[in-house]
Design a protein around this motif. Structure first.
Motif, PDB file in Angstrom:
ATOM      1  N   LYS A 595       0.842  -1.212   0.000  1.00  0.00           N
ATOM      2  CA  LYS A 595       0.000   0.000   0.000  1.00  0.00           C
ATOM      3  C   LYS A 595       0.866   1.247   0.000  1.00  0.00           C
ATOM      4  O   LYS A 595       0.652   2.185  -0.774  1.00  0.00           O
ATOM      5  CB  LYS A 595      -0.873   0.000   1.282  1.00  0.00           C
ATOM      6  N   LEU A 596       1.875   1.247   0.867  1.00  0.00           N
ATOM      7  CA  LEU A 596       2.757   2.411   0.959  1.00  0.00           C
ATOM      8  C   LEU A 596       3.515   2.620  -0.346  1.00  0.00           C
ATOM      9  O   LEU A 596       3.796   3.747  -0.748  1.00  0.00           O
ATOM     10  CB  LEU A 596       3.741   2.234   2.124  1.00  0.00           C
ATOM     11  N   SER A 597       3.858   1.501  -0.987  1.00  0.00           N
ATOM     12  CA  SER A 597       4.582   1.601  -2.248  1.00  0.00           C
ATOM     13  C   SER A 597       3.754   2.360  -3.270  1.00  0.00           C
ATOM     14  O   SER A 597       4.260   3.208  -3.997  1.00  0.00           O
ATOM     15  CB  SER A 597       4.923   0.194  -2.755  1.00  0.00           C
ATOM     16  N   GLN A 598       2.447   2.067  -3.269  1.00  0.00           N
ATOM     17  CA  GLN A 598       1.583   2.801  -4.191  1.00  0.00           C
ATOM     18  C   GLN A 598       1.438   4.247  -3.752  1.00  0.00           C
ATOM     19  O   GLN A 598       1.465   5.164  -4.568  1.00  0.00           O
ATOM     20  CB  GLN A 598       0.200   2.142  -4.252  1.00  0.00           C
ATOM     21  N   LYS A 599       1.336   4.426  -2.463  1.00  0.00           N
ATOM     22  CA  LYS A 599       1.145   5.792  -1.950  1.00  0.00           C
ATOM     23  C   LYS A 599       2.334   6.685  -2.292  1.00  0.00           C
ATOM     24  O   LYS A 599       2.185   7.810  -2.726  1.00  0.00           O
ATOM     25  CB  LYS A 599       0.961   5.727  -0.426  1.00  0.00           C
ATOM     26  N   HIS A 600       3.542   6.158  -2.116  1.00  0.00           N
ATOM     27  CA  HIS A 600       4.719   6.993  -2.363  1.00  0.00           C
ATOM     28  C   HIS A 600       5.222   6.908  -3.791  1.00  0.00           C
ATOM     29  O   HIS A 600       6.132   7.635  -4.183  1.00  0.00           O
ATOM     30  CB  HIS A 600       5.851   6.586  -1.410  1.00  0.00           C
ATOM     31  N   GLY A 601       4.658   5.972  -4.530  1.00  0.00           N
ATOM     32  CA  GLY A 601       5.044   5.858  -5.937  1.00  0.00           C
ATOM     33  C   GLY A 601       6.430   5.309  -6.159  1.00  0.00           C
ATOM     34  O   GLY A 601       7.109   5.653  -7.129  1.00  0.00           O
ATOM     35  N   LEU A 602       6.886   4.455  -5.268  1.00  0.00           N
ATOM     36  CA  LEU A 602       8.211   3.869  -5.461  1.00  0.00           C
ATOM     37  C   LEU A 602       8.110   2.352  -5.357  1.00  0.00           C
ATOM     38  O   LEU A 602       7.353   1.825  -4.569  1.00  0.00           O
ATOM     39  CB  LEU A 602       9.179   4.377  -4.388  1.00  0.00           C
ATOM     40  N   LYS A 603       8.942   1.664  -6.147  1.00  0.00           N
ATOM     41  CA  LYS A 603       8.911   0.197  -6.109  1.00  0.00           C
ATOM     42  C   LYS A 603       9.674  -0.297  -4.890  1.00  0.00           C
ATOM     43  O   LYS A 603      10.589   0.361  -4.395  1.00  0.00           O
ATOM     44  CB  LYS A 603       9.559  -0.359  -7.375  1.00  0.00           C
ATOM     45  N   VAL A 604       9.310  -1.501  -4.474  1.00  0.00           N
ATOM     46  CA  VAL A 604       9.998  -2.077  -3.313  1.00  0.00           C
ATOM     47  C   VAL A 604      10.068  -3.589  -3.450  1.00  0.00           C
ATOM     48  O   VAL A 604       9.185  -4.214  -4.024  1.00  0.00           O
ATOM     49  CB  VAL A 604       9.248  -1.676  -2.004  1.00  0.00           C
ATOM     50  N   ALA A 605      11.158  -4.170  -2.960  1.00  0.00           N
ATOM     51  CA  ALA A 605      11.288  -5.632  -2.927  1.00  0.00           C
ATOM     52  C   ALA A 605      11.642  -6.008  -1.490  1.00  0.00           C
ATOM     53  O   ALA A 605      12.286  -5.224  -0.798  1.00  0.00           O
ATOM     54  CB  ALA A 605      12.379  -6.091  -3.871  1.00  0.00           C
ATOM     55  N   ASN A 606      11.202  -7.165  -1.039  1.00  0.00           N
ATOM     56  CA  ASN A 606      11.404  -7.513   0.367  1.00  0.00           C
ATOM     57  C   ASN A 606      12.118  -8.823   0.563  1.00  0.00           C
ATOM     58  O   ASN A 606      11.794  -9.819  -0.084  1.00  0.00           O
ATOM     59  CB  ASN A 606      10.042  -7.655   1.069  1.00  0.00           C
ATOM     60  N   CYS A 607      13.100  -8.834   1.484  1.00  0.00           N
ATOM     61  CA  CYS A 607      13.570 -10.120   1.963  1.00  0.00           C
ATOM     62  C   CYS A 607      13.483 -10.109   3.477  1.00  0.00           C
ATOM     63  O   CYS A 607      13.473  -9.050   4.101  1.00  0.00           O
ATOM     64  CB  CYS A 607      14.985 -10.437   1.490  1.00  0.00           C
ATOM     65  N   PHE A 608      13.354 -11.275   4.030  1.00  0.00           N
ATOM     66  CA  PHE A 608      12.917 -11.393   5.413  1.00  0.00           C
ATOM     67  C   PHE A 608      13.691 -12.505   6.093  1.00  0.00           C
ATOM     68  O   PHE A 608      13.696 -13.637   5.635  1.00  0.00           O
ATOM     69  CB  PHE A 608      11.414 -11.714   5.363  1.00  0.00           C
ATOM     70  N   HIS A 609      14.389 -12.157   7.178  1.00  0.00           N
ATOM     71  CA  HIS A 609      15.027 -13.200   7.981  1.00  0.00           C
ATOM     72  C   HIS A 609      13.908 -13.883   8.747  1.00  0.00           C
ATOM     73  O   HIS A 609      13.661 -13.577   9.918  1.00  0.00           O
ATOM     74  CB  HIS A 609      16.007 -12.595   8.993  1.00  0.00           C
ATOM     75  N   ALA A 610      13.223 -14.816   8.071  1.00  0.00           N
ATOM     76  CA  ALA A 610      12.026 -15.399   8.666  1.00  0.00           C
ATOM     77  C   ALA A 610      12.324 -16.010  10.017  1.00  0.00           C
ATOM     78  O   ALA A 610      11.453 -16.090  10.872  1.00  0.00           O
ATOM     79  CB  ALA A 610      11.450 -16.457   7.739  1.00  0.00           C
ATOM     80  N   GLY A 611      13.546 -16.436  10.215  1.00  0.00           N
ATOM     81  CA  GLY A 611      13.908 -17.074  11.467  1.00  0.00           C
ATOM     82  C   GLY A 611      13.668 -16.159  12.660  1.00  0.00           C
ATOM     83  O   GLY A 611      13.178 -16.580  13.692  1.00  0.00           O
ATOM     84  N   ASP A 612      14.021 -14.886  12.516  1.00  0.00           N
ATOM     85  CA  ASP A 612      13.904 -14.012  13.678  1.00  0.00           C
ATOM     86  C   ASP A 612      13.077 -12.761  13.435  1.00  0.00           C
ATOM     87  O   ASP A 612      13.122 -11.828  14.216  1.00  0.00           O
ATOM     88  CB  ASP A 612      15.302 -13.640  14.182  1.00  0.00           C
ATOM     89  N   GLY A 613      12.347 -12.729  12.350  1.00  0.00           N
ATOM     90  CA  GLY A 613      11.426 -11.625  12.155  1.00  0.00           C
ATOM     91  C   GLY A 613      12.050 -10.335  11.634  1.00  0.00           C
ATOM     92  O   GLY A 613      11.415  -9.289  11.630  1.00  0.00           O
ATOM     93  N   ASN A 614      13.271 -10.403  11.169  1.00  0.00           N
ATOM     94  CA  ASN A 614      13.953  -9.203  10.710  1.00  0.00           C
ATOM     95  C   ASN A 614      13.649  -8.973   9.230  1.00  0.00           C
ATOM     96  O   ASN A 614      13.985  -9.784   8.389  1.00  0.00           O
ATOM     97  CB  ASN A 614      15.445  -9.428  10.939  1.00  0.00           C
TER      98      ASN A 614
END
Lengths: 722, 404
Positions: A595-614
């Motif tokens: 949602k924020l990506s659309q709001k600010h008009g910038l692309k984003v990609a995510n990676c997540f240390h699923a082990g510890d929530g980072n």
């Protein structure tokens, strides 16, 4: 010869490191422009006497000619020759048959000349981080100080209430009074001295005028002389202990937000730099005494310090500041002792994370916390930021792997917290120091735990049709009693980017990828793999591959480790955020990020240390487009605020530094922050160590009462507040 | 007559402390009063936090539990057990040591004393498992730090600072602890009748393999008489190594170690799951010093120096057990032998360690130092830190060091 005042201004800007000494809080650049406008509307200044001009030019030519010689001499640690050169020049002028005032005028011109020269060298040196150049410039500045002192050892200086000048030595009989001094000899000479001093310390823009002198305000000369002394002392300290890396940088440029982004991209550069300078100075043979002397001196003289390891930090924690001395510790990088019996390693703080592991590899050991920048990041920096890494779920972060440190406080006190024994008594000072981002002390020695490599390591590459499924899978794995060595999630934009970039062979038709790494004995790993497989299937995974060998396992990780460079390839710039959230909130937070990506008009990609929530959202933008940087920052701040809202924290491993400083109030209220500031006071009563980082500055001022707010103007206006 | 105040909410605690702060009245902070540890202090007022009890949040899949500080530790452990989880730092039940019967005390007390059990050398101490807290500082202000997540570098790690601070910095009101899944199976490899040096060697060798041991202790002969386990020979010294994990893995690893220590095969045996758990529970709970009336000390040394240390005091009346793979020595000395006490301390310091008096009769608690102070600078810094939380020194004044 014409001195281009604008060029001078550009060069001198930011070189005033001693602003703390002047009581005068007026804005330098404002005054400068005003003075130039009033006195030199054509923006140039002429040296009047042609003979002087010639002589100076000659001398300068000589200096230029012997520049290489000087450089070589300095390289061989023999900068006495530079001082000798000055002495010779001085003697020449001194012995020439010109009037005293002319001599003085020559002296001033010489100063200007040399200062020009030294500053052009300085600029070059800072750009190249050329340590030798900086040394050379320091030698030149010492020479300038020498010139000044010699020239202004004038007799009969009554001093208009502004202190003695030089010494009252032999009385000279010359009383000629030329070169356009309208006032009396004494005040004229003082004025000239003041100008000369200002040209070196640049606190007073009256420096360049040779004509129409005006009275110096009382006290200015005194403070200038004091500044000069301090500068001289500092350079003496440097010369005496030449083998360390004290870097007085012009930080105006670097304070721009650009640099927080560029900081990451200069990982390569920093690393190359170290290799390049390998043969120049070896400070690793020095003890902590070196740092004690430096810190003590700075403490006595209220000079601020920023300690810096490898400079790979992602939140600007080691960012140099215009009014601080940068203490670079990356060359302090010897491994002191490897103790397999006690399973620990003792090193200097500049040792890189990976080289620590490499040093114990031969016996099948390793150092567990492994941040992605491990090839370059220093262990001292790891401790300052409590760095994590992929394996921190199972093996803990730096704070769980440090056994002891030797630390020097700002006032020079040396202390040891912990050591080879497993724990300490009293307050957990070691635990407090870890993650303190260089605000409480400078580390000079570090003892860390090393672990035996597990017998078997295998990984699963799982693909899911939604991020929710992958998140649920992670929850189920953990509730199922399995603590994998590492778990990472990547969302679709990141999968695509890394696949294009690293050709890791990721499945193209999935919305999320989960990499699960398991280690232990062979049989244990096999059991765990089966269990994880079941859980993955239960969570509707549409792709499942188990690594058959180490090579395949490393290929699973290839894409993930190439995440940042892949985005760097796709987008002109990117901001990497770092927030930690409860694992089960992952899907919710990712939705919000979209949602924020659309709001600010910038692309984003995510990676997540699923082990510890980072979570690491990578916000892509183009700094060439005006306002995109600000948008990206705002986007980042919104993400972090949301992280806190769902029960997470502002930063999992990158630290607060400058980047998230002003977001601290999202997580803490005034009393929490004040308590932490009080702790800081116990370590650093003058707040000289790494100022402006982590804690919002306004709080510090208001409470500590340490900063004088003049007419509502805050100091260091130029430091941007994010 | 000491006034005891037992608030039921965080606000009441804060107000009480604020009040005492303005009147400069020292307060003793009490949880369940299960441990008479630290220097003996006298305060006119006593703050009892046992009514701040209850589990606030527990999410097994998030690996944390948030509790109020006065919650009984065994209540927490029971809840975790239901979901097959545990506190892997194995908090000791010090009730046996102090009073001869079980009393695990409050979770706040455990945090304030940072007491961890046998698994500590592998799994980390309590301080490695605290994720966040809320507490009241000496000025009556509510302060907090940390959160519910493992990765957190937001501000100073104050949670670590208050752990093991014996209530001198804050009165805890809420604590967040990391939890781990319970191990499926536990087995203990025993080697009887070898001396300490050989035992330490065994520990060291085991830790240089990938077998991952989670318990390593040594009982000299005569110290293990209290055990009542069928498969345990208590007539000689006992060297014990614990292995935990999925059953197949544990069995395999036990066999690996058996092969590695083939030279001792005549005196090697194995305790299975049930007995193994009891063995380590008893060790963690210091059953060997059950209801001691003497002075009990906790000595931490680099393991390579442990043997040297014990040998030095071989002729003294020193009863001891070694735990944490040689990193820890529990020792008991006669209550009136202050000379021996000081000798012990000096030798410990010489060998790079420290000694804490865990239990002692009151006259000793008044006279002797509770903790070892080697570096005056650290004491100075500690005082400054204490003042940053509690400038008037009203919280447990003098509990850790005299004057702090």
């Amino acid at each position: 010869m014409d001195l281009d005042l604008d060029k001078c201004y550009d060069k001198f800007q930011g070189s005033n490191i001693l602003s703390d000494y002047t009581d005068d809080e007026t804005n330098f650049s404002h005054n400068w422009r005003k003075w130039v406008k009033e006195n030199h509307p054509d923006r140039k200044m002429n040296i009047k006497d042609p003979k002087t001009k010639q002589r100076i030019t000659q001398n300068f030519q000589e200096m230029s000619d012997c520049k290489d010689k000087i450089y070589n001499d300095l390289y061989r640690n023999n900068d006495k020759n530079i001082t000798n050169t000055f002495e010779n020049l001085m003697d020449e002028i001194d012995q020439s048959k010109i009037s005293k005032d002319e001599k003085i005028a020559n002296g001033i011109e010489l100063l200007h000349m040399l200062y020009n020269y030294s500053n052009s060298l300085l600029e070059h040196a800072f750009e190249q981080d050329d340590y030798i150049m900086i040394q050379m410039v320091n030698a030149i500045i010492l020479g300038l100080i020498l010139v000044t002192k010699r020239f202004f050892k004038l007799p009969g200086n009554s001093g208009s209430g502004s202190g003695q000048v030089g010494g009252e030595n032999e009385t000279e009989n010359e009383t000629e009074n030329e070169t356009g001094n309208e006032t009396g000899n004494e005040t004229g000479n003082e004025l000239l001295l003041s100008r000369a001093l200002s040209s070196m310390t640049f606190s007073n823009p009256m420096s360049f005028s040779n004509s129409s002198p005006t009275m110096i305000p009382a006290g200015v000369l005194e403070s200038q002389m004091k500044q000069l002394e301090v500068m001289e002392k500092m350079i003496e300290v440097q010369q005496k202990q030449r083998l360390y890396d004290i870097d007085i940088r012009k930080a105006e440029k670097r304070l721009a937000a650009q640099d927080i982004v560029n900081d990451m991209l200069i990982i390569e550069r920093d690393n190359l730099k170290t290799e390049h300078n390998k043969n120049r100075f070896d400070i690793s043979n020095l003890s902590h005494k070196l740092f004690v002397d430096i810190l003590k001196y700075c403490h006595e003289n209220n000079i601020k310090i920023v300690p810096r390891g490898s400079g790979t930090g992602l939140s600007g924690g080691a960012l140099p500041l215009a009014d601080c001395v940068l203490l670079g510790l990356s060359k302090f990088n010897k491994i002191l002792e490897i103790d397999f019996e006690n399973r620990c390693v003792v090193t200097q703080p500049g040792v890189t994370n990976l080289s620590l592991t490499k040093a114990v590899e031969h016996n099948g050991f390793y150092y567990a916390p492994d941040p992605s920048s491990q090839i370059a990041c220093s262990i001292g920096g790891n401790i300052a930021e409590n760095s994590g890494g992929v394996h921190s779920l199972k093996y803990g972060t730096t704070t769980n792997n440090v056994l002891g440190v030797e630390i020097v406080l700002m006032d020079g006190t040396v202390m040891k917290f912990g050591g080879k024994k497993l724990e300490s008594e009293g307050y957990d000072l070691l635990g407090l120091i870890t993650g303190s981002e260089g605000l409480l002390g400078v580390l000079t020695e570090v003892t860390v735990k090393i672990l035996k490599k597990p017998q078997s390591v295998k990984a699963l590459l799982l693909g899911f049709q939604s991020v929710e499924d992958s998140g649920q899978c992670v929850s189920d794995i953990i509730s199922g009693g399995i603590i994998p060595a590492g778990m990472e999630i990547m969302d679709k934009p990141l999968i695509k980017a890394t696949d294009d970039y690293a050709k890791a062979g990721y499945p193209k038709d999935v919305e999320a990828i989960l990499i699960v790494e398991l280690d232990g004995t062979e049989s244990e790993v096999n059991i765990l793999i089966k269990r994880v497989e079941e859980i993955a299937k239960k969570n509707k995974s549409t792709y499942l591959r188990i690594s058959k060998n180490d090579e395949e396992r490393l290929r699973f990780w290839l894409g993930r480790k190439a995440a940042f460079p892949a985005i760097g390839d796709m987008s002109p710039d990117y901001l990497c955020m770092d927030g930690t959230i409860p694992r089960k909130k992952l899907a919710e937070v990712l939705k919000e990020i979209t949602k924020l990506s659309q709001k600010h008009g910038l692309k984003v990609a995510n990676c997540f240390h699923a082990g510890d929530g980072n979570l690491h959202p990578l916000i892509m933008f183009d700094s060439n487009i005006k306002s995109e940087l600000k948008k990206a920052e705002k986007f980042g701040a919104d993400i972090l605020k949301y992280c806190v809202k769902v029960g997470g924290v502002l930063t999992g491993e990158h630290g607060v530094g400058i980047e998230k400083r002003d977001l601290m109030c999202e997580m803490f209220n005034d009393e929490d922050i004040q308590q932490q500031l009080n702790i800081k006071q116990a370590f650093d009563d003058k707040s000289l160590l790494n100022p402006g980082k982590v804690y919002p500055i306004l709080h510090r001022c208001a409470e500590g009462g340490k900063m004088h707010i003049h007419k509502g103007d805050t100091k260091f206006k130029d430091i941007p507040r994010f | 007559m000491r006034e005891i105040y037992s608030p039921s909410s965080e606000h009441e605690v804060a107000d009480f402390i604020k009040n005492c702060n303005s009147r400069e009245i020292p307060i003793e902070i009490i949880g369940h009063n299960s441990k008479s540890i630290g220097r003996l202090i006298q305060c006119s007022k006593s703050l009892n936090l046992k009514n701040l009890s209850g589990i606030i949040e527990y999410f097994p899949e998030e690996l944390y539990i948030k509790v109020k500080s006065g919650t009984p530790l065994d209540l927490i452990e029971k809840e975790l057990d239901k979901k097959n989880q545990e506190l892997s730092f194995e908090p000791s039940d010090m009730g046996f040591l102090y009073n001869g019967k079980s009393n695990k005390g409050s979770v706040g007390g455990a945090v304030a004393c940072n007491l961890s059990g046998s698994r500590r050398f592998r799994a980390g101490a309590l301080r490695d498992h605290i994720l966040g807290f809320r507490g009241i500082n000496g000025k009556g202000e509510i302060v907090k730090s940390g959160g519910t997540v493992v990765k957190n570098v937001t501000g100073y790690d104050v949670s670590k600072l208050i752990t093991g601070a014996y209530g001198t910095l804050v009165a805890l009101t809420e604590i967040v602890l990391k939890v781990q899944p319970k191990n499926e199976e536990s087995q203990t490899l025993l080697v009887n009748n070898i001396n300490l040096k050989k035992a330490l060697n065994i520990f060291s060798k085991s830790m240089q393999t990938s077998v991952e041991i989670s318990g390593a202790c040594f009982y000299p002969a005569k110290m293990s008489k209290f055990f009542k386990l069928n498969d345990l020979d208590t007539t000689t010294s006992i060297t014990a190594i614990r292995l935990e994990g999925p059953k197949i893995s544990v069995v395999e690893r036990v066999n690996t170690l058996k092969k590695l220590f083939d030279e001792y095969k005549k005196t090697i045996s194995v305790l299975e799951n049930y007995q193994s758990r009891i063995f380590w529970q008893n060790t963690t709970d210091l059953q060997f010093f059950n209801n001691s009336t003497n002075v009990v000390v906790k000595i931490i040394l680099p393991p390579v120096n442990t043997d040297q240390f014990i040998n030095k005091f071989e002729n003294e009346e020193l009863k001891y057990v070694v735990d944490w793979a040689g990193n820890l020595i529990w020792a008991e000395i006669p209550e009136n032998d202050s000379v021996l006490l000081r000798q012990l301390r000096m030798e410990v310091i010489k060998l790079g360690g420290h000694m804490t008096i865990i239990k002692a009769p009151n006259h000793v608690r008044i006279k002797e130092d509770f903790l070892t102070i080697v570096d005056e600078n650290i004491k100075v810094l500690s005082l400054k830190i204490k003042e940053s939380f509690d400038p008037k020194k009203i919280l447990n004044p003098g509990k850790m060091y005299s004057g702090i």
